[in-house]
Design an enzyme around this catalytic site. Structure first.
Site, short mmCIF file in Angstrom:
data_model
loop_
_atom_site.label_atom_id
_atom_site.label_comp_id
_atom_site.label_asym_id
_atom_site.label_seq_id
_atom_site.Cartn_x
_atom_site.Cartn_y
_atom_site.Cartn_z
N SER A 49 0.64 -0.94 0.17
CA SER A 49 0.36 -0.10 -0.19
C SER A 49 0.70 1.39 -0.38
O SER A 49 -0.04 2.39 -0.26
CB SER A 49 -0.90 0.32 1.29
OG SER A 49 -1.52 -0.96 1.10
N LYS A 76 -0.54 4.22 -2.63
CA LYS A 76 -1.10 4.61 -2.76
C LYS A 76 -0.88 5.76 -2.21
O LYS A 76 -1.90 7.13 -2.52
CB LYS A 76 -2.34 4.20 -1.14
CG LYS A 76 -3.06 2.69 -1.54
CD LYS A 76 -3.89 3.23 0.55
CE LYS A 76 -4.98 2.10 -0.66
NZ LYS A 76 -4.26 0.45 0.04
N SER A 105 -5.34 3.68 4.79
CA SER A 105 -4.98 2.68 3.77
C SER A 105 -6.24 1.97 3.13
O SER A 105 -6.46 0.31 2.97
CB SER A 105 -3.69 1.20 4.56
OG SER A 105 -3.24 0.87 3.15
N LYS A 154 2.53 6.67 4.89
CA LYS A 154 2.11 5.22 5.05
C LYS A 154 2.90 3.88 4.78
O LYS A 154 4.25 3.53 4.79
CB LYS A 154 2.46 5.87 3.17
CG LYS A 154 1.43 4.98 2.46
CD LYS A 154 -0.27 5.29 2.74
CE LYS A 154 -0.91 3.76 2.55
NZ LYS A 154 -1.49 3.22 3.54
#
Length: 282
Positions: free
Chosen positions: A46, A49, A103, A210
Site C-alpha cells: 500500500s 497509495k 489504507s 504510509k
C-alpha cells in the site's frame, strides 16, 4: 549490505535493521544517510497509495465531488478488505484521506476508476509520474497496492516520498491520527485510525506517513520524520513481524543519536536471508 554517507552517519557496522531493504536520506539535501539493499526490486504493497494520491491531485479533479462506490470498483480489489458499502458516496477528498491514513482499498480503487479516461489511463499516469520522478526501476499496475506486481526499490521510493511531501494535503491526510467519515446514500459513519502507530502515539514528529502489507511484500513503512534535528526520509521494506517497522525506526533513531542501534533477533536475520534468496531467484 549497507552503504552510508560518511558526512552524515555514525559507524555503519553499528546499525542493524530487521527490514530486508531500507533507505534513509536527508530531506533537504537529498544526501544518503543509510542504504540497505536499497536497489533491490520488491513488491511495495500500500505504499502504492502515495502515488495514487499524487496522480489524483495532479489531475485537478474537484475534491468536493462525490464518488459513488460501485460493484465495478469493488471488483478491482477482489478480496481486499473494505468497510465501505457499495452504492454509498463520499467526496473525492475524503476518499484520498481514507486511502492514505487508513489504507482504505476501495477508496483507492474508486479514485483510480473515476480518473479522467478511466482506470487504464490512471495506471498509465502512475507510471508516467514515476518516470518523471526518476523512479526508473518502479512499475505500477493498479491503485491500491494489493497486487504484488506493484514494485519498486527503497531508493526509488525515497524519490516518491520526497515528491509526495510537496503536496500539503498528502502531508495532512497521511498524518491524520483518527477520523470519522460521513457517507451518504445511505447515510452512515465509519471511524478510521492511522495505520502508523508512530502517528497515533504522537511521540514522533511525523509529517508524512504510509504503511503497507502484503504476504509477498511483508511489512512496509515510509515516512518523513525529524531525527537528530533534521527532516529525514525513511523507507523500510519487507520488515520481519508486525511491529518490526516501528522497531527499525527506533533503531535508526538510536543509531543516529548514540552511534549504536542495538541488535536484531536471529529469526529476523534468517527471514532476511530467505527473502533475499527468493527475490534473487525470482
Amino acid at each position: 549490505m549497507f552503504s552510508f554517507s560518511a558526512h552524515a552517519a555514525p559507524n555503519p557496522n553499528k546499525l542493524q535493521l530487521a527490514s530486508v531493504s531500507a533507505y534513509v536520506s536527508d530531506y533537504k539535501t537529498g544526501k544518503t544517510i543509510a542504504a540497505k539493499n536499497a536497489d533491490t526490486l520488491m513488491p511495495i504493497a500500500s505504499i502504492t497509495k502515495l502515488m495514487t494520491a499524487m496522480v489524483i491531485l495532479d489531475s485537478g479533479q474537484s475534491l468536493k465531488e462525490k464518488i459513488t462506490f460501485t460493484k465495478d470498483h469493488r471488483a478491482l480489489i477482489e478480496y481486499g478488505h473494505s468497510r465501505i458499502r457499495t452504492g454509498s458516496q463520499i467526496s473525492r477528498g475524503e476518499a484520498i484521506r481514507l486511502a492514505l491514513m487508513s489504507s482504505e482499498n476501495l477508496a483507492a480503487a474508486a479514485l483510480g476508476a473515476t480518473y479522467p479516461g478511466g482506470y487504464t489511463a490512471f495506471v498509465k499516469a502512475m507510471n508516467t509520474k514515476a518516470k518523471l520522478l526518476g523512479m526508473e526501476r518502479s512499475q505500477f499496475v493498479e491503485a491500491t497496492g494489493l497486487s504484488p506486481l506493484n514494485q519498486s526499490t527503497a531508493r526509488d521510493l525515497s524519490r516518491l516520498v520526497t515528491a509526495a511531501y510537496n503536496y500539503p494535503l498528502i502531508r495532512k491526510y497521511s498524518t491524520t491520527a483518527t477520523h470519522t467519515a460521513n457517507f451518504s446514500k445511505p447515510r452512515y459513519v465509519l471511524g478510521y485510525t492511522n495505520t502508523n502507530v508512530l502517528v497515533r502515539g504522537n511521540k514522533w514528529q511525523v509529517s508524512l506517513s504510509k504503511t503497507g502489507y502484503l504476504n509477498e511484500a511483508g511489512r512496509c513503512l515510509v515516512m518523513v520524520t525529524k531525527l537528530k534535528g533534521k527532516q529525514m526520509v525513511v523507507v523500510m521494506l519487507n520488515s520481519y513481524g508486525k511491529r518490526t517497522p516501528v522497531g527499525d525506526a527506533a533503531r535508526i533513531k538510536k543509531w543516529l543519536e548514540t552511534g549504536n542501534s542495538g541488535n536484531i533477533s536471529n529469526s529476523a536475520k534468517q527471514y532476511q536471508r530467505q527473502q533475499l534468496a527468493q527475490l534473487l531467484a525470482d
